[in-house]
Design an enzyme around this catalytic site. Structure first.
Site, short mmCIF file in Angstrom:
data_model
loop_
_atom_site.label_atom_id
_atom_site.label_comp_id
_atom_site.label_asym_id
_atom_site.label_seq_id
_atom_site.Cartn_x
_atom_site.Cartn_y
_atom_site.Cartn_z
N LYS A 83 -14.72 -1.74 1.01
CA LYS A 83 -13.48 -1.89 0.26
C LYS A 83 -12.44 -0.89 0.78
O LYS A 83 -12.79 0.14 1.34
CB LYS A 83 -13.72 -1.64 -1.24
CG LYS A 83 -14.73 -2.59 -1.87
CD LYS A 83 -14.20 -4.01 -1.97
CE LYS A 83 -15.20 -4.93 -2.66
NZ LYS A 83 -16.36 -5.26 -1.84
N ASP A 84 -11.19 -1.23 0.54
CA ASP A 84 -10.10 -0.40 1.02
C ASP A 84 -10.17 1.03 0.49
O ASP A 84 -10.58 1.26 -0.64
CB ASP A 84 -8.75 -0.99 0.59
CG ASP A 84 -8.43 -2.26 1.34
OD1 ASP A 84 -9.01 -3.30 0.98
OD2 ASP A 84 -7.63 -2.20 2.28
N LYS A 85 -9.72 1.97 1.31
CA LYS A 85 -9.63 3.36 0.88
C LYS A 85 -8.32 3.61 0.13
O LYS A 85 -8.32 4.20 -0.94
CB LYS A 85 -9.74 4.30 2.08
CG LYS A 85 -9.63 5.78 1.72
CD LYS A 85 -9.93 6.67 2.91
CE LYS A 85 -9.89 8.13 2.52
NZ LYS A 85 -10.28 9.02 3.65
N LYS A 90 0.81 -1.22 0.00
CA LYS A 90 0.00 0.00 0.00
C LYS A 90 0.84 1.27 0.00
O LYS A 90 0.42 2.29 0.54
CB LYS A 90 -0.98 0.01 1.18
CG LYS A 90 -2.04 -1.07 1.12
CD LYS A 90 -3.12 -0.84 2.15
CE LYS A 90 -4.23 -1.86 2.03
NZ LYS A 90 -5.34 -1.61 2.97
#
Length: 453
Positions: free
Chosen positions: A97-99, A39
């Site tokens: 969902k992921d940011k 990330k």
């Protein structure tokens, strides 16, 4: 800081510490990790929702496949509510969902009497509509087949692809420990603690945990937290970054009077549910940690009293002596058709018996929260918080791994599919084996993962 007005008999000062529920527990402890970080960039973490069904082309609900970048699921919900001029409750989605990622997922918008053509094109530089169609029902949590992930590990040599492949192949055979990932617990790894205080109705302790200086993360909103500790709530609001809406909601309520319960109730109901979910996840994670230690049995085995999870339909069945003695049980375990399950505590959760049941209740008791407190919260907040069973392991589907180099340097890319509710970061934790918890990025955040509740 607030005095403990309205706190329960056992205050925060006398509660036993309840650490972050993630020890050095792995399904592949004998396999070395490759290290590295994930990330670093949004494009390094891709999530592609796998739908359970397709829209039929008619009905009252607009279905939109949206690719979002750097936005949380709830931020997209707010964006759609403004665009379609509907309340947020008219928006449906299958899972968070992921940011910090690029993700694709379907949203539904209830627009009775209107079709997609009646609305202008959504214009946003971080959210794009890839297709749109009509359907007969709202998209609800869990209405997905799973999520496909593609994750680039940075800070490694691309030749470490072999180590990553060995770990993923082992997990494909054995299954993945179904931990709730670190992001469930927030940047400060304390959402479960906030849930603990909330369920105990210790609102003063909750506000201090939410707003006071934190020696574990001294740089996270230091100025705002110092103002809160000094009782200057207005200055604290001014010092918080724009995205800290839950902290500011509580502080605005405190400006009207030092009532901890009213300040707590000013926090959005969805966030309060998330705190409860984090508490439930913390207990589940502790059960799973003990299972990885072989207590009361290994992760790939069953014992009397277990509730076995059927991966084909999500049902559970009680495990007794005849079931254990049936050779087909062993075959189904080895094939990944069934697995032991763990508790998502709540009034409607089916309880395990025997040694597994004793473990589950002991670990709930260590959190100093009763089943009755969870039942009361569910009555107030809705059936979604009523409890359930959750498999202690999940399948890793179609794993792929490759090493490469791009303009940002070398990487190892891992791709795989997981069923709803499972965390990609847990898989990557097995691949990387980095035990250091995150240190934050300068402000509080309420992170989301590709999952469905």
């Amino acid at each position: 800081m607030l005095t403990p007005a309205g706190a329960t008999a056992t205050t925060a000062a006398t509660l036993a510490p309840w650490p972050f529920p993630f020890g050095s527990h792995y399904a592949t402890p004998d396999l070395p990790g490759i290290g590295g970080v994930i990330k670093q960039r949004e494009e390094d973490f891709l999530v592609d929702e796998q739908p359970r069904y397709q829209p039929v082309g008619e009905g009252e609900h607009c279905y939109l496949l949206i690719e979002k970048r750097g936005l949380s699921t709830q931020e997209v919900v707010a964006l759609l509510a403004r665009h379609f001029r509907v309340p947020r409750r008219a928006i449906g989605f299958a899972g968070m969902k992921d940011k910090r990622a690029i993700t694709r997922q379907v949203f539904s918008v209830h627009t009775p009497g209107s079709t997609i053509d009646d609305f202008p094109m959504l214009q946003n530089d971080r959210a794009a509509v890839l297709w749109a169609d009509m359907h007969t029902n709202k998209l609800r949590l869990g209405h997905l087949r799973g999520n496909r992930f593609s994750v680039k590990v940075r800070g490694v040599r691309m030749t470490q692809v072999l180590g990553a492949r060995i770990v993923l192949e082992r997990l494909r055979t054995t299954g993945v420990p179904n931990f709730a990932g670190e992001q469930r617990f927030g940047v400060r790894l304390n959402n479960h603690t906030l849930g603990r205080f909330m369920l105990r109705e210790d609102y003063s302790a909750l506000l201090d945990e939410l707003l006071a200086p934190d020696p574990r993360f001294p740089h996270l909103n230091r100025e705002a937290r110092a103002h809160y500790a000094a009782g200057d709530y207005r200055a604290a609001i001014m010092a918080y970054p724009r995205g800290c809406r839950y902290e500011c909601a509580a502080l605005n309520a405190l400006l009207k009077g030092p009532n901890p319960q009213k300040a707590f109730e000013a926090v959005d109901a969805a966030q309060r549910r998330f705190w409860c979910s984090a508490f439930q996840s913390a207990v589940f994670n502790r059960v799973l940690m003990e299972r990885l230690e072989g207590r009361p049995a290994p992760l790939d085995a069953l014992v009397e009293g277990d509730l076995a999870w059927k991966h084909d339909n999500g049902a559970v069945f009680a495990v007794d002596a005849p079931t254990l003695g049936d050779p087909r049980t062993t075959e189904r375990l080895r094939a990944g058709e069934i697995s032991p399950s763990g508790p998502v505590w709540g009034a409607e959760m089916t309880r395990a018996a025997g040694a597994p049941g004793d473990t589950e209740r002991r670990l709930l008791d260590e959190g100093s929260v009763t089943p009755e407190a969870l039942e009361l919260f569910a009555r107030r907040m809705g059936p979604a918080m009523s409890g359930a069973r959750r498999p202690l392991r999940v399948p890793l589907i179609d794993p792929e791994v490759e090493g490469g180099i791009d303009e940002h340097g070398e990487y190892v890319r891992c791709a795989f599919e997981l069923p709803p509710g499972a965390f990609a970061t847990v898989v990557m934790r097995e691949v990387m084996k980095n035990d250091a918890p995150p240190t934050g990025d300068g402000q509080d955040a309420h992170a989301e993962e590709g999952e469905a509740e």
